[in-house]
Enzyme design. Structure first.
Site, PDB file in Angstrom:
ATOM      1  N   HIS A   1       0.806  -1.218   0.000  1.00  0.00           N
ATOM      2  CA  HIS A   1       0.000   0.000   0.000  1.00  0.00           C
ATOM      3  C   HIS A   1       0.844   1.277   0.000  1.00  0.00           C
ATOM      4  O   HIS A   1       0.536   2.247   0.701  1.00  0.00           O
ATOM      5  CB  HIS A   1      -0.963   0.004   1.187  1.00  0.00           C
ATOM      6  CG  HIS A   1      -2.012  -1.065   1.128  1.00  0.00           C
ATOM      7  ND1 HIS A   1      -2.534  -1.529  -0.063  1.00  0.00           N
ATOM      8  CD2 HIS A   1      -2.636  -1.761   2.127  1.00  0.00           C
ATOM      9  CE1 HIS A   1      -3.451  -2.458   0.203  1.00  0.00           C
ATOM     10  NE2 HIS A   1      -3.519  -2.628   1.510  1.00  0.00           N
TER      11      HIS A   1
ATOM     12  N   HIS B   1      -9.712   1.749   0.670  1.00  0.00           N
ATOM     13  CA  HIS B   1      -9.581   0.530   1.462  1.00  0.00           C
ATOM     14  C   HIS B   1     -10.669   0.439   2.544  1.00  0.00           C
ATOM     15  O   HIS B   1     -10.395   0.024   3.677  1.00  0.00           O
ATOM     16  CB  HIS B   1      -8.192   0.468   2.111  1.00  0.00           C
ATOM     17  CG  HIS B   1      -7.767  -0.890   2.554  1.00  0.00           C
ATOM     18  ND1 HIS B   1      -8.275  -1.497   3.687  1.00  0.00           N
ATOM     19  CD2 HIS B   1      -6.877  -1.762   2.035  1.00  0.00           C
ATOM     20  CE1 HIS B   1      -7.696  -2.679   3.846  1.00  0.00           C
ATOM     21  NE2 HIS B   1      -6.850  -2.876   2.852  1.00  0.00           N
TER      22      HIS B   1
ATOM     23  N   GLU C   1     -11.577  -4.021  -2.894  1.00  0.00           N
ATOM     24  CA  GLU C   1     -10.679  -2.973  -3.356  1.00  0.00           C
ATOM     25  C   GLU C   1     -10.430  -3.070  -4.860  1.00  0.00           C
ATOM     26  O   GLU C   1      -9.631  -3.888  -5.310  1.00  0.00           O
ATOM     27  CB  GLU C   1      -9.345  -3.077  -2.627  1.00  0.00           C
ATOM     28  CG  GLU C   1      -9.442  -3.126  -1.114  1.00  0.00           C
ATOM     29  CD  GLU C   1      -8.177  -3.703  -0.503  1.00  0.00           C
ATOM     30  OE1 GLU C   1      -7.078  -3.180  -0.778  1.00  0.00           O
ATOM     31  OE2 GLU C   1      -8.282  -4.710   0.232  1.00  0.00           O
TER      32      GLU C   1
END
Length: 379
Positions: free
Chosen positions: A129, A203, A343
Protein backbone atom coordinates in the site's frame (compact mmCIF):
# COMPACT_ATOMS: atom_id res chain seq x y z
CA UNK A 1 0.17 19.01 -15.35
CA UNK A 2 -3.41 19.39 -16.41
CA UNK A 3 -4.81 18.28 -13.07
CA UNK A 4 -7.31 21.16 -12.84
CA UNK A 5 -8.80 20.11 -16.17
CA UNK A 6 -8.59 16.47 -15.06
CA UNK A 7 -10.61 17.19 -11.94
CA UNK A 8 -13.33 18.69 -14.12
CA UNK A 9 -13.30 15.58 -16.31
CA UNK A 10 -13.58 13.35 -13.22
CA UNK A 11 -16.46 15.43 -11.89
CA UNK A 12 -18.24 15.16 -15.24
CA UNK A 13 -17.81 11.37 -15.14
CA UNK A 14 -19.41 11.28 -11.72
CA UNK A 15 -22.26 13.57 -12.76
CA UNK A 16 -23.13 11.09 -15.48
CA UNK A 17 -24.13 8.69 -12.69
CA UNK A 18 -26.38 11.20 -10.97
CA UNK A 19 -29.39 11.22 -13.27
CA UNK A 20 -32.05 13.76 -12.35
CA UNK A 21 -31.50 14.41 -8.66
CA UNK A 22 -32.48 16.73 -5.88
CA UNK A 23 -29.81 18.74 -4.14
CA UNK A 24 -27.34 16.95 -1.91
CA UNK A 25 -25.30 18.68 0.75
CA UNK A 26 -21.64 18.98 1.72
CA UNK A 27 -20.63 20.27 5.15
CA UNK A 28 -17.05 21.12 6.11
CA UNK A 29 -15.88 20.90 9.74
CA UNK A 30 -12.88 20.42 11.99
CA UNK A 31 -11.90 16.82 12.81
CA UNK A 32 -9.18 17.43 15.38
CA UNK A 33 -5.40 17.53 15.21
CA UNK A 34 -2.52 15.14 14.59
CA UNK A 35 0.30 14.54 17.06
CA UNK A 36 2.34 17.41 15.62
CA UNK A 37 -0.58 19.83 15.87
CA UNK A 38 -1.58 19.64 12.20
CA UNK A 39 -5.27 20.47 11.79
CA UNK A 40 -7.41 17.79 10.15
CA UNK A 41 -10.67 18.65 8.42
CA UNK A 42 -13.75 16.60 7.62
CA UNK A 43 -16.40 16.94 4.91
CA UNK A 44 -19.77 15.21 5.26
CA UNK A 45 -21.73 14.51 2.09
CA UNK A 46 -25.43 13.68 2.59
CA UNK A 47 -28.59 13.11 0.58
CA UNK A 48 -32.30 13.27 1.36
CA UNK A 49 -32.58 9.48 1.71
CA UNK A 50 -30.31 9.52 4.77
CA UNK A 51 -27.17 8.25 3.04
CA UNK A 52 -24.11 10.16 4.24
CA UNK A 53 -20.34 9.85 3.92
CA UNK A 54 -17.77 11.55 6.15
CA UNK A 55 -14.36 12.11 4.57
CA UNK A 56 -11.24 13.08 6.53
CA UNK A 57 -8.42 15.11 5.01
CA UNK A 58 -5.98 12.76 6.82
CA UNK A 59 -5.46 9.89 4.42
CA UNK A 60 -8.32 11.18 2.22
CA UNK A 61 -10.20 8.69 4.39
CA UNK A 62 -13.79 7.49 4.19
CA UNK A 63 -14.40 7.58 7.94
CA UNK A 64 -18.08 6.64 7.81
CA UNK A 65 -20.78 5.63 5.37
CA UNK A 66 -24.28 5.66 6.82
CA UNK A 67 -27.03 3.88 4.93
CA UNK A 68 -30.63 2.83 5.72
CA UNK A 69 -31.75 -0.78 6.07
CA UNK A 70 -35.01 -2.11 4.62
CA UNK A 71 -36.88 -0.52 7.55
CA UNK A 72 -35.19 2.84 7.01
CA UNK A 73 -32.95 2.50 10.07
CA UNK A 74 -29.53 4.08 9.57
CA UNK A 75 -26.20 2.49 10.46
CA UNK A 76 -22.55 3.17 9.73
CA UNK A 77 -21.40 0.29 7.51
CA UNK A 78 -17.62 0.84 7.45
CA UNK A 79 -15.10 -0.11 10.13
CA UNK A 80 -12.81 2.59 11.49
CA UNK A 81 -12.20 4.99 14.37
CA UNK A 82 -14.25 7.73 16.01
CA UNK A 83 -11.31 10.15 16.26
CA UNK A 84 -8.53 11.18 13.90
CA UNK A 85 -5.83 10.55 16.48
CA UNK A 86 -6.54 6.80 16.32
CA UNK A 87 -6.11 6.74 12.53
CA UNK A 88 -2.60 8.07 13.12
CA UNK A 89 -1.62 6.08 16.22
CA UNK A 90 -3.31 2.77 15.30
CA UNK A 91 -3.20 2.62 11.49
CA UNK A 92 -4.99 -0.28 9.85
CA UNK A 93 -5.97 1.18 6.44
CA UNK A 94 -9.63 1.62 7.46
CA UNK A 95 -11.28 3.58 4.62
CA UNK A 96 -8.06 5.28 3.52
CA UNK A 97 -6.81 6.22 0.09
CA UNK A 98 -3.87 3.90 -0.58
CA UNK A 99 -0.97 4.75 -2.89
CA UNK A 100 1.23 5.20 -4.70
CA UNK A 101 0.66 1.51 -5.26
CA UNK A 102 -2.23 -0.34 -3.64
CA UNK A 103 -1.50 -3.92 -2.57
CA UNK A 104 1.88 -5.66 -2.65
CA UNK A 105 5.04 -5.30 -4.73
CA UNK A 106 7.34 -8.30 -4.34
CA UNK A 107 10.71 -7.71 -2.73
CA UNK A 108 9.89 -3.98 -2.47
CA UNK A 109 11.44 -3.40 -5.88
CA UNK A 110 10.59 -3.12 -9.55
CA UNK A 111 12.33 -2.25 -12.82
CA UNK A 112 11.30 0.49 -15.23
CA UNK A 113 13.13 1.40 -18.44
CA UNK A 114 16.16 -0.63 -17.39
CA UNK A 115 16.49 0.89 -13.92
CA UNK A 116 15.62 -0.90 -10.68
CA UNK A 117 13.85 1.06 -7.95
CA UNK A 118 13.96 0.03 -4.29
CA UNK A 119 10.82 0.82 -2.33
CA UNK A 120 9.89 1.13 1.32
CA UNK A 121 9.54 -2.44 2.67
CA UNK A 122 6.73 -2.53 5.24
CA UNK A 123 5.34 -6.07 4.73
CA UNK A 124 8.32 -8.25 5.65
CA UNK A 125 10.33 -8.03 2.40
CA UNK A 126 7.46 -6.59 0.32
CA UNK A 127 6.10 -3.09 -0.13
CA UNK A 128 2.42 -2.84 0.84
CA UNK A 129 0.00 0.00 0.00
CA UNK A 130 2.73 2.46 -0.95
CA UNK A 131 5.18 1.79 1.86
CA UNK A 132 5.65 2.81 5.48
CA UNK A 133 4.59 6.41 4.77
CA UNK A 134 2.03 5.89 2.04
CA UNK A 135 -0.73 8.28 1.00
CA UNK A 136 -2.89 7.01 3.88
CA UNK A 137 -0.53 8.77 6.32
CA UNK A 138 -0.60 12.21 4.66
CA UNK A 139 -2.89 15.12 5.46
CA UNK A 140 -4.41 15.96 2.07
CA UNK A 141 -5.38 19.50 1.06
CA UNK A 142 -9.08 20.18 0.53
CA UNK A 143 -9.35 21.96 -2.82
CA UNK A 144 -13.09 22.52 -2.99
CA UNK A 145 -16.41 21.59 -1.39
CA UNK A 146 -19.68 21.87 -3.33
CA UNK A 147 -23.41 21.34 -2.84
CA UNK A 148 -25.79 20.73 -5.71
CA UNK A 149 -27.33 17.84 -7.62
CA UNK A 150 -24.15 16.01 -6.63
CA UNK A 151 -22.34 16.95 -3.40
CA UNK A 152 -18.60 16.91 -3.85
CA UNK A 153 -15.23 17.33 -2.15
CA UNK A 154 -11.91 17.41 -3.99
CA UNK A 155 -8.68 16.63 -2.12
CA UNK A 156 -5.12 17.00 -3.44
CA UNK A 157 -1.66 15.74 -2.57
CA UNK A 158 1.81 16.30 -4.02
CA UNK A 159 4.19 13.32 -3.77
CA UNK A 160 7.82 14.30 -4.47
CA UNK A 161 10.24 12.40 -6.68
CA UNK A 162 11.71 9.52 -4.67
CA UNK A 163 8.82 9.39 -2.20
CA UNK A 164 8.99 5.87 -0.63
CA UNK A 165 11.38 5.03 -3.50
CA UNK A 166 8.99 5.79 -6.39
CA UNK A 167 10.27 7.83 -9.33
CA UNK A 168 8.73 11.09 -10.51
CA UNK A 169 6.85 13.88 -8.80
CA UNK A 170 3.17 12.90 -8.65
CA UNK A 171 0.28 15.36 -8.41
CA UNK A 172 -2.80 13.53 -7.14
CA UNK A 173 -6.47 14.38 -6.63
CA UNK A 174 -9.28 12.35 -5.08
CA UNK A 175 -12.85 13.47 -5.72
CA UNK A 176 -15.65 12.10 -3.55
CA UNK A 177 -19.23 12.64 -4.80
CA UNK A 178 -22.65 11.63 -3.48
CA UNK A 179 -25.95 11.74 -5.36
CA UNK A 180 -29.58 11.05 -4.44
CA UNK A 181 -29.38 7.53 -5.92
CA UNK A 182 -27.11 6.48 -3.04
CA UNK A 183 -23.96 6.38 -5.18
CA UNK A 184 -20.75 7.44 -3.47
CA UNK A 185 -18.26 8.05 -6.26
CA UNK A 186 -14.49 8.16 -5.78
CA UNK A 187 -12.39 9.43 -8.69
CA UNK A 188 -8.61 9.24 -8.50
CA UNK A 189 -6.37 11.20 -10.86
CA UNK A 190 -2.60 11.54 -11.00
CA UNK A 191 -0.03 13.15 -13.29
CA UNK A 192 3.74 12.67 -13.23
CA UNK A 193 6.85 14.44 -14.54
CA UNK A 194 8.75 11.15 -15.06
CA UNK A 195 7.80 7.56 -15.94
CA UNK A 196 6.42 5.84 -12.84
CA UNK A 197 3.78 3.37 -11.62
CA UNK A 198 0.44 4.25 -10.02
CA UNK A 199 -2.35 2.15 -8.51
CA UNK A 200 -4.81 4.02 -6.28
CA UNK A 201 -7.89 2.71 -4.49
CA UNK A 202 -10.00 3.04 -1.37
CA UNK A 203 -9.58 0.53 1.46
CA UNK A 204 -12.99 0.66 3.18
CA UNK A 205 -13.85 -2.45 5.20
CA UNK A 206 -17.60 -3.11 5.21
CA UNK A 207 -20.13 -4.73 7.51
CA UNK A 208 -23.58 -4.12 6.05
CA UNK A 209 -25.23 -5.12 9.31
CA UNK A 210 -23.51 -2.08 10.81
CA UNK A 211 -19.92 -1.78 11.99
CA UNK A 212 -19.43 -3.68 15.21
CA UNK A 213 -22.63 -5.69 14.73
CA UNK A 214 -22.44 -9.16 16.34
CA UNK A 215 -21.61 -11.86 13.85
CA UNK A 216 -19.65 -9.58 11.55
CA UNK A 217 -20.15 -10.39 7.89
CA UNK A 218 -21.28 -13.97 8.51
CA UNK A 219 -24.21 -14.55 6.21
CA UNK A 220 -23.33 -11.72 3.83
CA UNK A 221 -23.70 -12.89 0.23
CA UNK A 222 -21.02 -11.90 -2.29
CA UNK A 223 -21.16 -11.91 -6.08
CA UNK A 224 -18.09 -11.21 -8.26
CA UNK A 225 -18.21 -11.33 -12.08
CA UNK A 226 -14.80 -12.96 -12.48
CA UNK A 227 -13.90 -16.24 -14.17
CA UNK A 228 -10.36 -16.22 -12.74
CA UNK A 229 -8.32 -15.09 -9.75
CA UNK A 230 -4.61 -14.70 -9.09
CA UNK A 231 -3.33 -17.34 -6.63
CA UNK A 232 -0.53 -16.27 -4.28
CA UNK A 233 2.59 -17.72 -2.70
CA UNK A 234 3.38 -17.79 1.01
CA UNK A 235 4.29 -14.07 0.87
CA UNK A 236 0.84 -13.25 -0.56
CA UNK A 237 2.50 -12.34 -3.88
CA UNK A 238 0.72 -13.51 -7.06
CA UNK A 239 2.42 -16.46 -8.74
CA UNK A 240 1.56 -15.06 -12.18
CA UNK A 241 -1.12 -17.65 -12.84
CA UNK A 242 -4.68 -16.74 -13.76
CA UNK A 243 -6.55 -19.66 -12.21
CA UNK A 244 -10.16 -20.43 -13.21
CA UNK A 245 -12.58 -20.11 -10.30
CA UNK A 246 -14.88 -22.84 -11.60
CA UNK A 247 -15.15 -25.72 -9.17
CA UNK A 248 -13.30 -23.84 -6.41
CA UNK A 249 -14.20 -21.88 -3.27
CA UNK A 250 -13.32 -18.75 -5.27
CA UNK A 251 -16.32 -19.03 -7.59
CA UNK A 252 -18.56 -16.11 -6.66
CA UNK A 253 -20.10 -15.66 -10.11
CA UNK A 254 -23.56 -16.76 -9.00
CA UNK A 255 -23.21 -15.41 -5.48
CA UNK A 256 -22.40 -17.34 -2.29
CA UNK A 257 -22.24 -16.63 1.44
CA UNK A 258 -18.80 -15.30 2.38
CA UNK A 259 -18.49 -17.67 5.32
CA UNK A 260 -19.48 -20.77 3.36
CA UNK A 261 -15.89 -21.78 2.62
CA UNK A 262 -13.80 -19.13 4.35
CA UNK A 263 -12.35 -21.74 6.72
CA UNK A 264 -11.98 -24.55 4.21
CA UNK A 265 -8.43 -25.62 5.02
CA UNK A 266 -8.47 -28.15 2.19
CA UNK A 267 -7.77 -25.27 -0.19
CA UNK A 268 -4.12 -24.20 -0.01
CA UNK A 269 -5.03 -20.65 -1.04
CA UNK A 270 -7.43 -20.30 1.87
CA UNK A 271 -4.72 -21.55 4.22
CA UNK A 272 -2.19 -19.05 2.88
CA UNK A 273 -4.57 -16.10 3.09
CA UNK A 274 -6.15 -17.18 6.40
CA UNK A 275 -9.37 -16.75 4.44
CA UNK A 276 -9.87 -14.63 1.35
CA UNK A 277 -7.08 -12.15 0.60
CA UNK A 278 -6.92 -12.44 -3.18
CA UNK A 279 -7.23 -10.48 -6.38
CA UNK A 280 -10.00 -11.39 -8.83
CA UNK A 281 -9.49 -10.76 -12.56
CA UNK A 282 -12.76 -9.07 -13.47
CA UNK A 283 -14.36 -10.32 -16.68
CA UNK A 284 -14.87 -6.75 -17.87
CA UNK A 285 -11.15 -5.86 -17.68
CA UNK A 286 -10.09 -2.20 -17.64
CA UNK A 287 -12.93 -0.02 -18.94
CA UNK A 288 -13.57 3.62 -19.77
CA UNK A 289 -16.68 3.75 -17.57
CA UNK A 290 -17.23 2.05 -14.20
CA UNK A 291 -18.56 -1.50 -14.46
CA UNK A 292 -19.73 -3.94 -11.80
CA UNK A 293 -16.94 -5.50 -9.73
CA UNK A 294 -18.91 -6.90 -6.79
CA UNK A 295 -22.32 -7.07 -5.15
CA UNK A 296 -22.55 -7.59 -1.39
CA UNK A 297 -25.87 -8.34 0.33
CA UNK A 298 -26.82 -8.68 3.98
CA UNK A 299 -30.11 -10.61 4.13
CA UNK A 300 -30.63 -9.63 7.76
CA UNK A 301 -30.66 -5.85 7.34
CA UNK A 302 -31.54 -5.90 3.65
CA UNK A 303 -28.65 -3.57 2.81
CA UNK A 304 -26.92 -4.00 -0.53
CA UNK A 305 -23.56 -2.62 -1.65
CA UNK A 306 -22.49 -2.64 -5.29
CA UNK A 307 -18.91 -1.78 -6.19
CA UNK A 308 -18.22 -0.44 -9.67
CA UNK A 309 -14.83 0.41 -11.14
CA UNK A 310 -12.88 1.20 -14.28
CA UNK A 311 -10.01 -1.02 -13.07
CA UNK A 312 -9.42 -4.69 -14.09
CA UNK A 313 -8.98 -6.26 -10.65
CA UNK A 314 -10.71 -6.55 -7.28
CA UNK A 315 -8.89 -7.47 -4.08
CA UNK A 316 -11.16 -9.27 -1.62
CA UNK A 317 -9.94 -9.19 1.98
CA UNK A 318 -12.05 -10.69 4.75
CA UNK A 319 -10.35 -9.01 7.70
CA UNK A 320 -8.18 -12.05 8.36
CA UNK A 321 -5.59 -10.14 10.40
CA UNK A 322 -8.08 -8.49 12.75
CA UNK A 323 -7.39 -10.35 15.99
CA UNK A 324 -9.51 -8.60 18.61
CA UNK A 325 -6.70 -6.37 19.89
CA UNK A 326 -7.75 -3.29 17.91
CA UNK A 327 -10.46 -1.07 19.37
CA UNK A 328 -12.53 0.68 16.74
CA UNK A 329 -15.66 2.83 16.67
CA UNK A 330 -17.84 2.81 19.74
CA UNK A 331 -15.23 0.79 21.65
CA UNK A 332 -15.81 -2.26 19.44
CA UNK A 333 -13.07 -4.88 19.30
CA UNK A 334 -12.58 -5.85 15.67
CA UNK A 335 -12.00 -9.54 14.99
CA UNK A 336 -11.44 -11.79 11.98
CA UNK A 337 -14.53 -11.72 9.79
CA UNK A 338 -15.93 -8.49 11.24
CA UNK A 339 -15.65 -6.80 7.85
CA UNK A 340 -14.77 -7.28 4.20
CA UNK A 341 -12.74 -5.02 1.91
CA UNK A 342 -13.57 -4.90 -1.80
CA UNK A 343 -10.68 -2.97 -3.36
CA UNK A 344 -10.77 -2.20 -7.10
CA UNK A 345 -7.24 -2.03 -8.48
CA UNK A 346 -4.62 -2.96 -11.00
CA UNK A 347 -3.36 -6.45 -10.13
CA UNK A 348 -0.91 -6.84 -7.22
CA UNK A 349 2.77 -6.86 -8.23
CA UNK A 350 1.91 -5.84 -11.81
CA UNK A 351 5.26 -4.02 -12.26
CA UNK A 352 7.02 -7.38 -11.82
CA UNK A 353 4.46 -9.44 -13.77
CA UNK A 354 4.62 -8.60 -17.52
CA UNK A 355 1.44 -10.58 -18.27
CA UNK A 356 -0.60 -8.50 -15.79
CA UNK A 357 -2.29 -5.18 -16.68
CA UNK A 358 0.22 -2.34 -16.74
CA UNK A 359 0.47 0.21 -13.95
CA UNK A 360 2.82 2.49 -15.87
CA UNK A 361 2.09 6.23 -16.15
CA UNK A 362 4.16 8.58 -18.31
CA UNK A 363 4.48 12.37 -18.43
CA UNK A 364 1.77 13.95 -20.55
CA UNK A 365 -0.79 11.29 -19.64
CA UNK A 366 -3.18 11.19 -16.69
CA UNK A 367 -3.87 8.19 -14.50
CA UNK A 368 -7.61 7.88 -13.83
CA UNK A 369 -9.55 5.41 -11.72
CA UNK A 370 -13.27 5.94 -11.11
CA UNK A 371 -14.99 3.72 -8.58
CA UNK A 372 -18.48 3.81 -7.06
CA UNK A 373 -19.99 2.45 -3.85
CA UNK A 374 -23.74 2.16 -4.55
CA UNK A 375 -25.96 1.42 -1.53
CA UNK A 376 -29.54 0.20 -1.74
CA UNK A 377 -31.82 -2.36 -0.06
CA UNK A 378 -33.32 -5.72 -0.92
CA UNK A 379 -37.11 -5.83 -1.51
Amino acid sequence: MGMARGAVVAAAAMLAWAGTARATEAERSSAGTLADGTRVEAVTLSNAAGVSARILSYGATLQSLRAPDRQGRLADVVLGHDDVESYQSRPNYFGVTVGRYANRIAGARFALDGRTYSLSANDTTNSLHGGAEGFDKRNWRIVSVDNGPVARVVLALASPDGDQGYPGRLEVTVTYTLNEAGELGIAFEAATDAPTIVNLTNHAIFNLAGEGAPGGTAGHRLTIPARAFTPVDERLIPTGELRPVEGTVFDFREGRPIDQDIRDGRDAQIRIGRGYDHNFALDKGRTAEPGLAARLEDPGSGRVLEVLTTEPGLQVYTGNFLDGTLVGKGGHLYRMGDGIALEPQTFPDSPNQPAFPSARVDPGTTYRHVMIYRVSTLP
